[in-house]
Design a protein around this motif. Structure first.
Motif, PDB file in Angstrom:
ATOM      1  N   ASP A 112      27.516  52.834 -88.380  1.00 44.72           N
ATOM      2  CA  ASP A 112      26.675  53.705 -87.554  1.00 44.72           C
ATOM      3  C   ASP A 112      25.940  54.676 -88.457  1.00 44.72           C
ATOM      4  O   ASP A 112      26.571  55.483 -89.127  1.00 44.72           O
ATOM      5  N   TRP A 113      24.611  54.584 -88.451  1.00 47.29           N
ATOM      6  CA  TRP A 113      23.832  55.497 -89.260  1.00 47.29           C
ATOM      7  C   TRP A 113      23.601  56.764 -88.450  1.00 47.29           C
ATOM      8  O   TRP A 113      23.016  56.725 -87.368  1.00 47.29           O
ATOM      9  N   PRO A 114      24.089  57.927 -88.934  1.00 43.66           N
ATOM     10  CA  PRO A 114      23.957  59.139 -88.126  1.00 43.66           C
ATOM     11  C   PRO A 114      22.514  59.651 -88.116  1.00 43.66           C
ATOM     12  O   PRO A 114      21.708  59.280 -88.973  1.00 43.66           O
ATOM     13  N   ASP A 115      22.197  60.507 -87.162  1.00 44.74           N
ATOM     14  CA  ASP A 115      20.899  61.168 -87.135  1.00 44.74           C
ATOM     15  C   ASP A 115      20.921  62.251 -88.206  1.00 44.74           C
ATOM     16  O   ASP A 115      21.700  63.206 -88.132  1.00 44.74           O
ATOM     17  N   LEU A 116      20.094  62.109 -89.221  1.00 43.90           N
ATOM     18  CA  LEU A 116      20.110  63.035 -90.347  1.00 43.90           C
ATOM     19  C   LEU A 116      19.072  64.145 -90.198  1.00 43.90           C
ATOM     20  O   LEU A 116      18.843  64.912 -91.130  1.00 43.90           O
ATOM     21  N   GLY A 117      18.429  64.204 -89.030  1.00 43.99           N
ATOM     22  CA  GLY A 117      17.361  65.185 -88.882  1.00 43.99           C
ATOM     23  C   GLY A 117      16.165  64.719 -89.696  1.00 43.99           C
ATOM     24  O   GLY A 117      15.885  63.528 -89.780  1.00 43.99           O
ATOM     25  N   SER A 118      15.465  65.662 -90.300  1.00 45.05           N
ATOM     26  CA  SER A 118      14.292  65.317 -91.092  1.00 45.05           C
ATOM     27  C   SER A 118      14.342  66.104 -92.407  1.00 45.05           C
ATOM     28  O   SER A 118      13.559  67.023 -92.631  1.00 45.05           O
ATOM     29  N   PRO A 119      15.281  65.738 -93.300  1.00 45.34           N
ATOM     30  CA  PRO A 119      15.498  66.546 -94.506  1.00 45.34           C
ATOM     31  C   PRO A 119      14.346  66.412 -95.502  1.00 45.34           C
ATOM     32  O   PRO A 119      13.632  65.405 -95.518  1.00 45.34           O
ATOM     33  N   GLU A 120      14.185  67.443 -96.326  1.00 44.21           N
ATOM     34  CA  GLU A 120      13.189  67.371 -97.410  1.00 44.21           C
ATOM     35  C   GLU A 120      13.785  66.762 -98.681  1.00 44.21           C
ATOM     36  O   GLU A 120      13.052  66.367 -99.571  1.00 44.21           O
ATOM     37  N   LEU A 121      15.118  66.728 -98.742  1.00 43.90           N
ATOM     38  CA  LEU A 121      15.784  66.150 -99.921  1.00 43.90           C
ATOM     39  C   LEU A 121      17.033  65.413 -99.463  1.00 43.90           C
ATOM     40  O   LEU A 121      17.834  65.952 -98.701  1.00 43.90           O
ATOM     41  N   VAL A 122      17.168  64.169 -99.927  1.00 42.68           N
ATOM     42  CA  VAL A 122      18.414  63.417 -99.731  1.00 42.68           C
ATOM     43  C   VAL A 122      18.970  63.098-101.110  1.00 42.68           C
ATOM     44  O   VAL A 122      18.239  62.669-102.010  1.00 42.68           O
ATOM     45  N   HIS A 142      14.431  56.457 -96.215  1.00 42.73           N
ATOM     46  CA  HIS A 142      12.969  56.626 -96.240  1.00 42.73           C
ATOM     47  C   HIS A 142      12.465  57.114 -94.884  1.00 42.73           C
ATOM     48  O   HIS A 142      11.675  58.062 -94.795  1.00 42.73           O
ATOM     49  N   ASP A 143      12.945  56.484 -93.812  1.00 44.91           N
ATOM     50  CA  ASP A 143      12.458  56.830 -92.480  1.00 44.91           C
ATOM     51  C   ASP A 143      12.969  58.191 -92.007  1.00 44.91           C
ATOM     52  O   ASP A 143      12.325  58.845 -91.189  1.00 44.91           O
ATOM     53  N   ALA A 144      14.120  58.623 -92.532  1.00 42.08           N
ATOM     54  CA  ALA A 144      14.681  59.915 -92.116  1.00 42.08           C
ATOM     55  C   ALA A 144      14.003  61.084 -92.827  1.00 42.08           C
ATOM     56  O   ALA A 144      13.879  62.176 -92.271  1.00 42.08           O
ATOM     57  N   LEU A 145      13.572  60.859 -94.077  1.00 45.17           N
ATOM     58  CA  LEU A 145      13.005  61.950 -94.876  1.00 45.17           C
ATOM     59  C   LEU A 145      11.746  62.519 -94.231  1.00 45.17           C
ATOM     60  O   LEU A 145      10.946  61.798 -93.633  1.00 45.17           O
ATOM     61  N   ALA A 146      11.569  63.829 -94.399  1.00 48.00           N
ATOM     62  CA  ALA A 146      10.293  64.438 -94.038  1.00 48.00           C
ATOM     63  C   ALA A 146       9.213  63.862 -94.964  1.00 48.00           C
ATOM     64  O   ALA A 146       9.485  63.540 -96.118  1.00 48.00           O
ATOM     65  N   PRO A 147       7.972  63.720 -94.465  1.00 48.15           N
ATOM     66  CA  PRO A 147       6.887  63.243 -95.338  1.00 48.15           C
ATOM     67  C   PRO A 147       6.789  64.126 -96.588  1.00 48.15           C
ATOM     68  O   PRO A 147       6.872  65.352 -96.501  1.00 48.15           O
ATOM     69  N   GLY A 148       6.661  63.487 -97.754  1.00 45.17           N
ATOM     70  CA  GLY A 148       6.637  64.235 -99.015  1.00 45.17           C
ATOM     71  C   GLY A 148       8.026  64.566 -99.542  1.00 45.17           C
ATOM     72  O   GLY A 148       8.166  65.129-100.625  1.00 45.17           O
ATOM     73  N   GLY A 149       9.052  64.207 -98.750  1.00 45.75           N
ATOM     74  CA  GLY A 149      10.426  64.507 -99.148  1.00 45.75           C
ATOM     75  C   GLY A 149      10.892  63.634-100.302  1.00 45.75           C
ATOM     76  O   GLY A 149      10.291  62.595-100.616  1.00 45.75           O
ATOM     77  N   LEU A 150      11.983  64.051-100.928  1.00 43.61           N
ATOM     78  CA  LEU A 150      12.468  63.404-102.149  1.00 43.61           C
ATOM     79  C   LEU A 150      13.853  62.806-101.925  1.00 43.61           C
ATOM     80  O   LEU A 150      14.697  63.404-101.254  1.00 43.61           O
ATOM     81  N   PHE A 151      14.075  61.637-102.499  1.00 46.45           N
ATOM     82  CA  PHE A 151      15.378  60.975-102.469  1.00 46.45           C
ATOM     83  C   PHE A 151      15.863  60.856-103.913  1.00 46.45           C
ATOM     84  O   PHE A 151      15.173  60.293-104.771  1.00 46.45           O
ATOM     85  N   ALA A 152      17.041  61.407-104.191  1.00 46.27           N
ATOM     86  CA  ALA A 152      17.627  61.335-105.537  1.00 46.27           C
ATOM     87  C   ALA A 152      18.831  60.413-105.517  1.00 46.27           C
ATOM     88  O   ALA A 152      19.785  60.645-104.766  1.00 46.27           O
ATOM     89  N   VAL A 153      18.777  59.360-106.316  1.00 42.43           N
ATOM     90  CA  VAL A 153      19.896  58.431-106.468  1.00 42.43           C
ATOM     91  C   VAL A 153      20.501  58.662-107.850  1.00 42.43           C
ATOM     92  O   VAL A 153      19.799  58.603-108.863  1.00 42.43           O
ATOM     93  N   VAL A 154      21.805  58.958-107.888  1.00 41.87           N
ATOM     94  CA  VAL A 154      22.507  59.224-109.155  1.00 41.87           C
ATOM     95  C   VAL A 154      23.643  58.212-109.273  1.00 41.87           C
ATOM     96  O   VAL A 154      24.412  58.031-108.326  1.00 41.87           O
ATOM     97  N   GLU A 155      23.729  57.544-110.409  1.00 42.48           N
ATOM     98  CA  GLU A 155      24.813  56.581-110.615  1.00 42.48           C
ATOM     99  C   GLU A 155      25.384  56.736-112.019  1.00 42.48           C
ATOM    100  O   GLU A 155      24.650  57.020-112.970  1.00 42.48           O
ATOM    101  N   LEU A 156      26.689  56.550-112.142  1.00 40.49           N
ATOM    102  CA  LEU A 156      27.331  56.478-113.452  1.00 40.49           C
ATOM    103  C   LEU A 156      27.232  55.044-113.956  1.00 40.49           C
ATOM    104  O   LEU A 156      27.448  54.109-113.183  1.00 40.49           O
ATOM    105  N   ALA A 157      26.944  54.886-115.241  1.00 41.98           N
ATOM    106  CA  ALA A 157      26.892  53.538-115.817  1.00 41.98           C
ATOM    107  C   ALA A 157      28.324  53.079-116.112  1.00 41.98           C
ATOM    108  O   ALA A 157      28.808  53.188-117.233  1.00 41.98           O
ATOM    109  N   GLY A 158      29.028  52.608-115.099  1.00 38.32           N
ATOM    110  CA  GLY A 158      30.384  52.090-115.309  1.00 38.32           C
ATOM    111  C   GLY A 158      31.403  53.189-115.558  1.00 38.32           C
ATOM    112  O   GLY A 158      31.124  54.370-115.418  1.00 38.32           O
ATOM    113  N   PHE A 159      32.608  52.771-115.930  1.00 34.95           N
ATOM    114  CA  PHE A 159      33.679  53.723-116.217  1.00 34.95           C
ATOM    115  C   PHE A 159      33.375  54.476-117.510  1.00 34.95           C
ATOM    116  O   PHE A 159      32.847  53.894-118.450  1.00 34.95           O
TER     117      PHE A 159
END
Length: 285
Positions: A112-122, A142-159
């Motif tokens: 279930d994808w919750p209603d995230l409102g319309s954030p400027e940053l995810v 993408h669809d939840a973000l406010a127009p012009g909003g930013l999505f930051a994806v952070v990942e560790l390269a393995g252990f």
């Protein structure tokens, strides 16, 4: 999940143990990587200071608290599937006096994808690689973000790696061999771990605004936190490699993991934390 989601992990194999050990790993992650997380939030190419932020797969709150600090006028909605993680996050927010700036949402992002409102940053740290259908998740962000909003994806390269390459004395190179086995295990069970999120983000309609790799190299310098972090991380690593390691390697690993043994990682003074964190910043046009 995860941060994590992230959080990895975050990210980085959080799924193999549950309950308190998992929460402790996330708390140690947060503490050891705090400076690097702060540098990532400082780098984010936001156009105006966001007022509404979503931390997707927040874990015990490493990203949430970094974002609250970086954006003092912002309100963060912290989303995770674990009630235990959210409970710890709430306690920390109350202790820090910022509980009024945090909303907690328990949700399984594969269901279930919750209603995230319309954030400027995810923000999603160590959490995207856990998604069953990450492309669908990216479109939803993408669809939840406010127009012009930013999505930051952070990942560790393995252990992370902790030991010098000539350690332990009786089985030099043990850690690299464990990683090779673990990488094969995760390639089967977690196909999105280590993915290049850039093309996936543009495929979901985002414009890629920035990408960076942060090299993490933290000396132990007598910090018992690094010893605990190494112990926890290597215990999780053992879970995915035990069946495939030669007996001598497994025995050497178990000596490192025995908190009471003389050559336990808790007693070594030559540990470092070596890994990479990758960040993608993507904008909704």
């Amino acid at each position: 999940m995860t941060h994590t989601h992230h959080t990895h992990q975050h990210g980085h194999g959080h799924g193999h143990q549950h309950g308190d050990t998992q929460a402790e790993v996330l708390d140690l992650d947060a503490e050891v990587l705090a400076e690097h997380t702060a540098s990532i939030t400082a780098w984010l190419p936001v156009r105006t200071s966001p007022r509404r932020i979503v931390d997707l797969g927040c874990g015990t709150g490493a990203g949430t608290f970094a974002l609250l600090t970086r954006f003092p006028d912002a309100h963060v909605t912290a989303v995770d599937s674990s009630a235990d993680h959210l409970h710890r996050l709430r306690d920390k927010a109350e202790a820090a006096g910022v509980a009024d700036r945090v909303d907690l949402v328990q949700a399984d992002l594969d269901a279930d994808w919750p209603d995230l409102g319309s954030p400027e940053l995810v923000w999603a740290s160590a959490s995207m690689h856990h998604m069953a259908d990450p492309d669908r998740a990216l479109r939803r962000v993408h669809d939840a973000l406010a127009p012009g909003g930013l999505f930051a994806v952070v990942e560790l390269a393995g252990f992370p790696l902790f030991l010098p390459s000539d350690a332990p004395a009786e089985r030099p190179g043990l850690e690299e061999r464990c990683h090779a086995v673990s990488d094969r295990f995760h390639a089967e069970h977690m196909p999105h771990r280590g993915a290049d999120w850039g093309p996936k983000l543009t495929g979901a309609g985002f414009t890629l605004e920035g990408e960076r790799t942060i090299t993490v190299h933290i000396e132990r310098s007598g910090s018992e936190v690094i010893g605990r972090y190494a112990l926890n991380s290597l215990q999780r690593l053992r879970g995915s490699v035990a069946d495939a390691l030669p007996a001598d390697d497994l025995a050497a690993l178990d000596r490192l993991l025995d908190a009471d043994a003389p050559d336990s990682v808790l007693r070594r003074d030559d540990l470092v934390v070596r890994t990479e964190r990758k960040v993608w910043a993507a904008r909704r046009a």
